[in-house]
Design a protein around this motif. Structure first.
Motif, PDB file in Angstrom:
ATOM      1  N   VAL A   1       0.855  -1.191   0.000  1.00 32.73           N
ATOM      2  CA  VAL A   1       0.000   0.000   0.000  1.00 32.73           C
ATOM      3  C   VAL A   1       0.896   1.249   0.000  1.00 32.73           C
ATOM      4  O   VAL A   1       0.737   2.146  -0.822  1.00 32.73           O
ATOM      5  N   HIS A   2       1.880   1.232   0.929  1.00 33.21           N
ATOM      6  CA  HIS A   2       2.776   2.391   1.076  1.00 33.21           C
ATOM      7  C   HIS A   2       4.171   2.139   0.508  1.00 33.21           C
ATOM      8  O   HIS A   2       4.960   3.075   0.372  1.00 33.21           O
TER       9      HIS A   2
ATOM     10  N   ASP B   1      -1.918  13.290   1.419  1.00 30.74           N
ATOM     11  CA  ASP B   1      -2.698  12.701   0.314  1.00 30.74           C
ATOM     12  C   ASP B   1      -2.551  13.477  -0.993  1.00 30.74           C
ATOM     13  O   ASP B   1      -2.985  13.005  -2.046  1.00 30.74           O
TER      14      ASP B   1
ATOM     15  N   GLU C   1       2.435  12.560   0.016  1.00 28.15           N
ATOM     16  CA  GLU C   1       3.612  11.997   0.684  1.00 28.15           C
ATOM     17  C   GLU C   1       4.811  12.940   0.763  1.00 28.15           C
ATOM     18  O   GLU C   1       5.922  12.492   1.049  1.00 28.15           O
TER      19      GLU C   1
ATOM     20  N   HIS D   1      -7.680   5.606   0.225  1.00 26.78           N
ATOM     21  CA  HIS D   1      -7.442   4.184   0.504  1.00 26.78           C
ATOM     22  C   HIS D   1      -8.565   3.304  -0.030  1.00 26.78           C
ATOM     23  O   HIS D   1      -8.348   2.147  -0.376  1.00 26.78           O
TER      24      HIS D   1
HETATM   25  C1  LIG Z   1       3.338   0.832  -3.524  1.00 34.09           C
HETATM   26  C2  LIG Z   1       2.790   2.213  -3.347  1.00 34.09           C
HETATM   27  N1  LIG Z   1       1.708   2.589  -4.088  1.00 34.09           N
HETATM   28  C3  LIG Z   1       1.165   3.830  -3.902  1.00 34.09           C
HETATM   29  C4  LIG Z   1       1.724   4.697  -2.992  1.00 34.09           C
HETATM   30  C5  LIG Z   1       1.129   6.075  -2.809  1.00 34.09           C
HETATM   31  N2  LIG Z   1       0.425   6.237  -1.543  1.00 34.09           N
HETATM   32  C6  LIG Z   1       0.107   5.240  -0.712  1.00 34.09           C
HETATM   33  S1  LIG Z   1      -0.687   5.775   0.666  1.00 34.09           S
HETATM   34  C7  LIG Z   1      -0.601   7.380   0.165  1.00 34.09           C
HETATM   35  C8  LIG Z   1      -1.173   8.521   0.977  1.00 34.09           C
HETATM   36  C9  LIG Z   1      -0.544   8.673   2.332  1.00 34.09           C
HETATM   37  O1  LIG Z   1      -0.807   7.548   3.143  1.00 34.09           O
HETATM   38  P1  LIG Z   1      -1.831   7.557   4.368  1.00 34.09           P
HETATM   39  O2  LIG Z   1      -3.120   8.226   3.900  1.00 34.09           O
HETATM   40  O3  LIG Z   1      -2.048   6.115   4.748  1.00 34.09           O
HETATM   41  O4  LIG Z   1      -1.180   8.322   5.461  1.00 34.09           O
HETATM   42  C10 LIG Z   1       0.016   7.477  -1.078  1.00 34.09           C
HETATM   43  C11 LIG Z   1       0.239   8.730  -1.852  1.00 34.09           C
HETATM   44  C12 LIG Z   1       2.850   4.246  -2.249  1.00 34.09           C
HETATM   45  N3  LIG Z   1       3.448   5.027  -1.327  1.00 34.09           N
HETATM   46  N4  LIG Z   1       3.352   3.002  -2.453  1.00 34.09           N
END
Ligand SMILES: Cc1ncc(C[n+]2csc(CCOP(=O)(O)O)c2C)c(N)n1
Ligand SMILES: Nc1ncnc2c1ncn2[C@@H]1O[C@H](COP(=O)(O)OP(=O)(O)OP(=O)(O)O)[C@@H](O)[C@H]1O
Ligand SMILES: [Mg+2]
Length: 328
Positions: A59-60, A225, A271, A327
């Protein structure tokens, strides 16, 4: 109904309505609960701030470009950034680790070395945690901090019509770094190093957060985001609108070479963990004189409730179908 159908924020609204039915315990001490970067709790002459965020494999980040030291840094830094976004000082962190059975112990040590670098740079004590086996890696952290003077806190709900909108630093580098790590972007070696570092090692703007509150800024958040999506939260919580001039958005120089694609990354990809804030021109000038990073005015808060216009050089609206990361 499935979470994938409701969407992230409708799901959070549903959670809020369940919590609001109960309101147990010290409910009266809660100055600001769900809806901001961190919860604000009244405590004697101060406010305490509490937040939690996580990094989850696939995800991250992906295993294919995982750097354990960087994962540790980033897992704590994204939480420190939420404390910075309230104008707070971080104090204590607890960390919950989920790792597969075959994880190398030395990799866990690398993770903690990265996390401890972020902790010691910000004066945060890692005070405890939890560990579990899991099919994929996940690092969850929670941080408690404080706002030394009551009321001197940055809230998403405090933007006022006529305020100017400003951001710290340069935008778009983390998203370009992710694309570089994933192999879909091929910058020069030098730019690749800069962008990958921006993805893995965000710098929480704790000092700037403190300068903001001292300079009379009341409204701020961090950009996780994407600028357009995150500004949308300020507009919703403050019941105002905004106008941004795309040409004023500080696109990171290693991203600006991508032209309009670079601008899109800066506006919608997230990010970067820079701070987005609003306030009077004089207050923003005070911040710019004291801050150790660039401070750029990108637009203005308007009356139109929830309406955000991103204008090109001809004053035409640039449409964004998807203003940032969701998400669900
Ligand atoms: C493999 C992979 N695919 C996509 C992304 C992009 N991404 C994931 S969560 C997020 C928002 C911030 O997280 P949260 O809302 O959980 O704090 C973003 C921009 C990544 N980092 N890795
Ligand atoms: N499971 C949950 N239970 C209670 N509140 C939640 C839950 N998930 C999110 N929230 C609250 O909803 C609001 C929005 O959450 P979100 O995670 O988008 O904010 P954030 O952590 O500042 O942003 P990001 O995670 O992108 O860094 C926050 O105030 C958060 O405390
Ligand atoms: Mg979050």
């Amino acid at each position: 109904m499935k979470a994938s159908k409701t969407g992230e924020f409708a799901l959070i609204d549903r959670i809020i309505s369940e919590i609001n039915k109960v309101k147990p315990g010290e409910w009266n001490s809660l100055v600001s609960g769900i809806g901001d970067d961190a919860a604000v709790i009244r405590s004697r002459s101060r406010y305490q701030v509490a937040t939690t965020d996580c990094l989850v494999e696939n995800v991250h980040f992906k295993k294919s470009f995982l750097d354990w030291n960087a994962l540790g840094w980033k897992a704590l830094a994204i939480n420190l950034s939420d404390i910075a976004a309230m104008g707070g000082l971080p104090k204590y962190a607890v960390v919950s680790l989920a790792i597969p059975l075959n994880t190398d112990v030395e990799d866990v040590v690398r993770l903690y070395k990265g996390m401890l670098e972020a902790a010691s740079e910000s004066g945060t004590v890692i005070a405890g945690g939890n560990i579990s086996r899991a099919s994929e890696i996940a690092v969850h952290a929670a941080v408690i901090g404080e706002v030394p003077a009551r009321g001197k806190v940055l809230l998403r709900s405090k933007a006022k019509k006529g305020d100017l909108i400003a951001v710290t630093g340069r935008l778009g580098a983390a998203a370009a770094g992710l694309r570089t790590l994933g192999g879909s972007l091929h910058p020069s070696r030098n730019d690749a190093d800069i962008l990958e570092k921006a993805f893995w090692y965000p710098q929480p703007r704790i000092d700037v957060g403190r300068i903001l509150v001292k300079s009379g800024i009341h409204c701020g958040m961090d950009i996780s985001d994407g600028l357009v999506a995150d500004l949308g939260h300020i507009l919703e919580m403050s019941r105002v609108g905004a106008r941004i001039e795309a040409a004023r958005v500080p696109v990171h120089p290693s991203v600006a070479v991508l032209g309009f694609e670079g601008l899109k990354l800066a506006l919608t990809s997230g990010e970067d963990y820079e701070l987005l804030f609003t306030g009077k021109k004089e207050a923003i000038e005070k911040v710019a004189a004291e801050a150790c990073c660039p401070i750029t005015i990108i637009g203005e808060i308007t009356r139109g409730a929830g309406k955000l216009d991103v204008l090109d050089n001809d004053g035409k609206n640039i449409p964004f179908e998807n203003g940032g990361w969701h998400h669900f």
